[in-house]
Scaffold this motif. Sequence first.
Motif, mmCIF file in Angstrom:
data_model
loop_
_atom_site.group_PDB
_atom_site.id
_atom_site.type_symbol
_atom_site.label_atom_id
_atom_site.label_comp_id
_atom_site.label_asym_id
_atom_site.label_seq_id
_atom_site.Cartn_x
_atom_site.Cartn_y
_atom_site.Cartn_z
ATOM 1 N N VAL A 100 97.159 37.972 56.780
ATOM 2 C CA VAL A 100 97.397 39.310 56.861
ATOM 3 C C VAL A 100 97.026 39.726 58.250
ATOM 4 N N VAL A 101 97.933 40.637 58.671
ATOM 5 C CA VAL A 101 97.561 41.081 60.165
ATOM 6 C C VAL A 101 96.942 42.771 60.071
ATOM 7 N N CYS A 102 95.985 43.184 60.464
ATOM 8 C CA CYS A 102 95.318 44.250 60.102
ATOM 9 C C CYS A 102 95.089 45.011 61.714
ATOM 10 N N THR A 103 95.241 46.297 61.717
ATOM 11 C CA THR A 103 94.882 46.904 63.072
ATOM 12 C C THR A 103 93.561 46.756 63.356
ATOM 13 N N ARG A 104 93.429 47.218 64.617
ATOM 14 C CA ARG A 104 92.059 47.155 65.083
ATOM 15 C C ARG A 104 91.245 48.598 64.981
ATOM 16 N N GLU A 105 91.775 49.442 64.078
ATOM 17 C CA GLU A 105 91.096 50.665 63.505
ATOM 18 C C GLU A 105 89.611 50.281 63.169
ATOM 19 N N TYR A 106 88.631 51.204 63.629
ATOM 20 C CA TYR A 106 87.430 50.950 63.277
ATOM 21 C C TYR A 106 86.872 52.208 62.263
ATOM 22 N N ARG A 107 87.000 51.864 61.094
ATOM 23 C CA ARG A 107 86.626 52.721 60.001
ATOM 24 C C ARG A 107 85.827 51.877 58.767
ATOM 25 N N PRO A 108 84.456 51.531 59.212
ATOM 26 C CA PRO A 108 83.759 50.595 58.533
ATOM 27 C C PRO A 108 83.792 50.740 56.789
ATOM 28 N N VAL A 109 83.996 49.472 56.115
ATOM 29 C CA VAL A 109 84.129 49.694 54.638
ATOM 30 C C VAL A 109 82.923 48.945 54.216
ATOM 31 N N VAL A 110 82.092 49.374 53.283
ATOM 32 C CA VAL A 110 80.993 48.473 52.607
ATOM 33 C C VAL A 110 81.257 48.226 51.302
ATOM 34 N N VAL A 111 80.853 46.873 50.976
ATOM 35 C CA VAL A 111 80.937 46.487 49.556
ATOM 36 C C VAL A 111 79.646 46.116 49.074
ATOM 37 N N THR A 112 79.209 46.466 47.811
ATOM 38 C CA THR A 112 77.994 45.753 47.320
ATOM 39 C C THR A 112 78.473 45.434 45.903
ATOM 40 N N ALA A 113 77.342 44.329 45.460
ATOM 41 C CA ALA A 113 77.353 44.126 44.100
ATOM 42 C C ALA A 113 76.021 43.614 43.812
ATOM 43 N N ASP A 114 75.445 44.361 42.603
ATOM 44 C CA ASP A 114 74.199 44.331 42.177
ATOM 45 C C ASP A 114 74.280 44.160 40.638
ATOM 46 N N GLY A 115 73.394 43.072 40.328
ATOM 47 C CA GLY A 115 73.254 42.830 38.564
ATOM 48 C C GLY A 115 72.848 41.425 38.554
ATOM 49 N N VAL A 116 73.248 40.934 37.504
ATOM 50 C CA VAL A 116 73.139 39.588 37.213
ATOM 51 C C VAL A 116 74.177 38.646 36.940
ATOM 52 N N TRP A 117 74.232 37.474 37.570
ATOM 53 C CA TRP A 117 75.308 36.413 37.379
ATOM 54 C C TRP A 117 74.747 35.409 36.709
ATOM 55 N N GLN A 118 75.058 34.905 35.360
ATOM 56 C CA GLN A 118 74.589 33.896 34.623
ATOM 57 C C GLN A 118 73.019 33.858 34.541
ATOM 58 N N GLY A 119 72.638 35.038 34.534
ATOM 59 C CA GLY A 119 71.040 34.916 34.299
ATOM 60 C C GLY A 119 70.270 35.151 35.553
ATOM 61 N N LYS A 120 71.014 35.109 36.808
ATOM 62 C CA LYS A 120 70.063 35.408 37.979
ATOM 63 C C LYS A 120 70.415 36.360 38.596
ATOM 64 N N ARG A 121 69.347 37.172 39.378
ATOM 65 C CA ARG A 121 69.672 38.413 39.846
ATOM 66 C C ARG A 121 70.383 38.122 41.158
ATOM 67 N N VAL A 122 71.525 39.223 41.229
ATOM 68 C CA VAL A 122 72.252 39.137 42.449
ATOM 69 C C VAL A 122 72.309 40.553 43.325
#
Length: 144
Positions: A100-122
């Motif tokens: 994939v080719v993307c532009t050099r535009e700077y508009r930061p995107v933040v992703v987060t994941a919080d919770g439990v995965w197979q019984g362990k805190r994530v």
Amino acid sequence: MRNTARWAAALGLTATAVLGPLTHAALAAPSVAPASLYAPSALVLTVGHGDSPATATPERAVTLTCAPTASGTHPAAPEACAELRLAGGDFDALTASDDVVCTREYRPVVVTADGVWQGKRVSYQRTFANDCVKNASLTSVFAF
């Protein structure tokens, strides 16, 4: 013959006296099955714009539950759960297309994941330069 009958009666009564309470305890045990035989896997995923997770305002958030079945408000829960299982719950191992080719535009995107995965805190967070880079770097887990 009389002694044999006495021994048989004595053994029968002893067996009843010893094993009777055990049998009663087994029958009296509740027959309720455990709530789940699976380790819990439930996450809250967010996407927002900003320079860092501390300053970003979440714009979209979904829930994703993967055990025992895929569910939640995530639009592609079965696919996202399958990808996470394949990656062993490691969000850094999730990668999509490299062509994939993307532009050099700077508009930061933040992703987060919080919770439990197979019984362990994530707790996972990552900042991308823009939406195109995020979509090129991640799979369907954060595609909502």
